[in-house]
Scaffold this active site. Structure first.
Site, PDB file in Angstrom:
ATOM      1  N   GLN A 174       9.025  12.921   5.585  1.00  0.00           N
ATOM      2  CA  GLN A 174       7.568  12.918   5.705  1.00  0.00           C
ATOM      3  C   GLN A 174       6.994  14.205   5.095  1.00  0.00           C
ATOM      4  O   GLN A 174       5.965  14.188   4.425  1.00  0.00           O
ATOM      5  CB  GLN A 174       7.166  12.802   7.182  1.00  0.00           C
ATOM      6  CG  GLN A 174       5.677  12.579   7.403  1.00  0.00           C
ATOM      7  CD  GLN A 174       5.202  11.239   6.858  1.00  0.00           C
ATOM      8  OE1 GLN A 174       5.946  10.255   6.864  1.00  0.00           O
ATOM      9  NE2 GLN A 174       3.975  11.194   6.358  1.00  0.00           N
TER      10      GLN A 174
ATOM     11  N   ALA B 169       0.416  11.322   6.465  1.00  0.00           N
ATOM     12  CA  ALA B 169       0.431  12.185   7.640  1.00  0.00           C
ATOM     13  C   ALA B 169       1.181  13.466   7.327  1.00  0.00           C
ATOM     14  O   ALA B 169       2.199  13.436   6.641  1.00  0.00           O
ATOM     15  CB  ALA B 169       1.125  11.454   8.783  1.00  0.00           C
TER      16      ALA B 169
ATOM     17  N   SER C  41       3.427  11.681  11.709  1.00  0.00           N
ATOM     18  CA  SER C  41       3.601  10.284  11.298  1.00  0.00           C
ATOM     19  C   SER C  41       4.281   9.476  12.389  1.00  0.00           C
ATOM     20  O   SER C  41       5.324   9.863  12.921  1.00  0.00           O
ATOM     21  CB  SER C  41       4.457  10.203  10.033  1.00  0.00           C
ATOM     22  OG  SER C  41       4.797   8.849   9.789  1.00  0.00           O
TER      23      SER C  41
ATOM     24  N   HIS D 190       5.863   6.949  11.829  1.00  0.00           N
ATOM     25  CA  HIS D 190       7.123   6.452  11.273  1.00  0.00           C
ATOM     26  C   HIS D 190       8.318   7.267  11.779  1.00  0.00           C
ATOM     27  O   HIS D 190       9.433   6.776  11.814  1.00  0.00           O
ATOM     28  CB  HIS D 190       7.066   6.430   9.743  1.00  0.00           C
ATOM     29  CG  HIS D 190       6.229   5.299   9.224  1.00  0.00           C
ATOM     30  ND1 HIS D 190       6.679   3.997   9.186  1.00  0.00           N
ATOM     31  CD2 HIS D 190       4.958   5.268   8.759  1.00  0.00           C
ATOM     32  CE1 HIS D 190       5.734   3.212   8.704  1.00  0.00           C
ATOM     33  NE2 HIS D 190       4.671   3.952   8.436  1.00  0.00           N
TER      34      HIS D 190
ATOM     35  N   ASP E 101       5.614  -0.925   8.386  1.00  0.00           N
ATOM     36  CA  ASP E 101       4.644  -1.336   7.366  1.00  0.00           C
ATOM     37  C   ASP E 101       5.064  -2.710   6.881  1.00  0.00           C
ATOM     38  O   ASP E 101       6.078  -2.852   6.189  1.00  0.00           O
ATOM     39  CB  ASP E 101       4.633  -0.343   6.198  1.00  0.00           C
ATOM     40  CG  ASP E 101       4.037   1.003   6.588  1.00  0.00           C
ATOM     41  OD1 ASP E 101       3.342   1.070   7.622  1.00  0.00           O
ATOM     42  OD2 ASP E 101       4.266   1.990   5.863  1.00  0.00           O
TER      43      ASP E 101
ATOM     44  N   GLU F 205      -5.302   0.739   7.481  1.00  0.00           N
ATOM     45  CA  GLU F 205      -4.003   0.309   6.949  1.00  0.00           C
ATOM     46  C   GLU F 205      -3.640  -1.045   7.560  1.00  0.00           C
ATOM     47  O   GLU F 205      -3.019  -1.104   8.616  1.00  0.00           O
ATOM     48  CB  GLU F 205      -2.904   1.345   7.294  1.00  0.00           C
ATOM     49  CG  GLU F 205      -3.053   2.655   6.552  1.00  0.00           C
ATOM     50  CD  GLU F 205      -1.834   3.561   6.692  1.00  0.00           C
ATOM     51  OE1 GLU F 205      -0.813   3.127   7.280  1.00  0.00           O
ATOM     52  OE2 GLU F 205      -1.907   4.702   6.214  1.00  0.00           O
TER      53      GLU F 205
ATOM     54  N   TRP G  26      -1.454  -2.998   6.991  1.00  0.00           N
ATOM     55  CA  TRP G  26      -0.003  -3.266   7.015  1.00  0.00           C
ATOM     56  C   TRP G  26       0.751  -2.484   8.094  1.00  0.00           C
ATOM     57  O   TRP G  26       1.895  -2.766   8.371  1.00  0.00           O
ATOM     58  CB  TRP G  26       0.603  -2.897   5.647  1.00  0.00           C
ATOM     59  CG  TRP G  26       0.269  -1.476   5.243  1.00  0.00           C
ATOM     60  CD1 TRP G  26       0.923  -0.351   5.641  1.00  0.00           C
ATOM     61  CD2 TRP G  26      -0.808  -1.032   4.420  1.00  0.00           C
ATOM     62  NE1 TRP G  26       0.328   0.773   5.118  1.00  0.00           N
ATOM     63  CE2 TRP G  26      -0.749   0.377   4.350  1.00  0.00           C
ATOM     64  CE3 TRP G  26      -1.827  -1.696   3.722  1.00  0.00           C
ATOM     65  CZ2 TRP G  26      -1.659   1.142   3.632  1.00  0.00           C
ATOM     66  CZ3 TRP G  26      -2.737  -0.925   2.997  1.00  0.00           C
ATOM     67  CH2 TRP G  26      -2.642   0.467   2.953  1.00  0.00           C
ATOM     68  N   HIS G  27       0.114  -1.451   8.666  1.00  0.00           N
ATOM     69  CA  HIS G  27       0.834  -0.559   9.583  1.00  0.00           C
ATOM     70  C   HIS G  27       0.705  -1.051  11.028  1.00  0.00           C
ATOM     71  O   HIS G  27      -0.378  -1.012  11.620  1.00  0.00           O
ATOM     72  CB  HIS G  27       0.290   0.865   9.447  1.00  0.00           C
ATOM     73  CG  HIS G  27       0.998   1.877  10.310  1.00  0.00           C
ATOM     74  ND1 HIS G  27       1.796   2.875   9.795  1.00  0.00           N
ATOM     75  CD2 HIS G  27       1.026   2.051  11.657  1.00  0.00           C
ATOM     76  CE1 HIS G  27       2.282   3.612  10.787  1.00  0.00           C
ATOM     77  NE2 HIS G  27       1.819   3.127  11.931  1.00  0.00           N
TER      78      HIS G  27
HETATM   79 ZN   LIG Z   1       2.862   3.043   7.981  1.00  0.00          ZN
END
Ligand SMILES: [Zn+2]
Length: 279
Positions: A142, A172, A177, A179, A186, A238, A240-241
């Site tokens: 990240q 981020a 993040s 993630h 995603d 977003e 997709w997130h």
């Molecule tokens: Zn994402």
């Protein structure tokens, strides 16, 4: 004659006292004062406090409060419900303990991967084909992603401040993040990614997105960065997130139609209010 005089003087004195009010005050003082009087038996019953029924009710309410306090504390301590954003960063050594590869691809937390598998399979039955485009990301990846993007914009001639601003829209800073938790996925469709060469907002216009965002909560996922909530989440829209938080919380958030930040804040406030009532 002397005796008669004394009687007369005594009579006059009493008469003066009566007319000056002193004697009346004295007499009145003998009367029971309603304010200082002893309460009647009826009043005693009222002043004795709550009835047995009221006590039972208060005990029931206290019990329900305690149950709710325990439930909220458990939710806030649940690792699946960790809040990560620009104000709540993960440490550089944080790693999800239970990682698996999602169907041979990106790594995710095991529970998150299992639930995403069920969601994607349900989508397939409805006629949609979803692909995972990003899962778990390390702190250092990240870090690189973020600073490489800033360098990319600077290379295009933007000032550092402008490059950071543009990068912050979608990327981020390290530690900020979701993630890194292994609980963020995603998810998109190949036709969009092939067309734009990356994840793209126009995914939000597809039937695939509509189906996914309507059913995600049934498997414990929430659309994390909603349109119009950029000021609250700190990230651009977003579509997709998706973030795994568990079915109960995801369903509640979906029904309340709020951001994750607002949901967590609401729980914290409710907890503080409940604890204040117990004190
Ligand atoms: Zn994402």
């Amino acid at each position: 004659m002397r005796i008669l005089k004394m009687i007369l003087v005594g009579f006059l004195c009493i008469s003066v006292l009566i007319h000056s009010g002193c004697a009346l005050d004295f007499l009145e003082a003998e009367q029971p004062n309603p304010e200082n009087s002893e309460p009647s038996s009826e009043e005693i019953t009222q002043q004795e406090g709550p009835t047995a029924e009221e006590i039972a009710q208060a005990e029931k309410e206290a019990e329900l409060r305690k149950e709710r306090i325990d439930a909220i504390e458990a939710m806030l301590a649940d690792p699946f419900m960790v809040l990560v954003n620009r104000d709540h960063k993960l440490s550089s050594d944080f790693e999800p303990s239970d990682r698996v590869s999602f169907r041979g691809g990106y790594p995710l937390n095991k529970t998150c991967a299992e639930q995403l598998g069920k969601l994607v399979d349900a989508g397939k039955e409805a006629g949609y084909h979803y692909v995972l485009y990003s899962g778990y990301r390390t702190y250092s990846s990240q870090h690189n992603k973020y600073y490489n993007k800033i360098a990319y914009y600077e290379g295009k001639g933007y000032s550092n401040a402008e490059a950071v601003r543009l990068t912050d829209l979608y990327y981020a800073p390290p530690g900020a993040s979701e993630h890194q938790t292994g609980l963020a996925a995603d998810v998109c469709i190949p036709s969009i990614v092939n067309k734009y060469g990356e994840l793209h907002d126009s995914y939000a216009e597809t039937d695939e997105f509509k189906w996914f965002s309507t059913h995600a909560h049934e498997y414990g996922f929430i659309l994390r960065y909603r349109l119009g909530d950029e000021q609250i989440t700190g990230y651009a829209y977003e579509p997709w997130h998706f973030r795994y938080v568990g079915v109960a919380a995801a369903t509640e958030i979906y029904q309340l139609d709020i951001t994750y930040e607002e949901y967590i804040e609401g729980l914290q406030k409710e907890l503080a209010d409940l604890k204040a009532k117990d004190n």
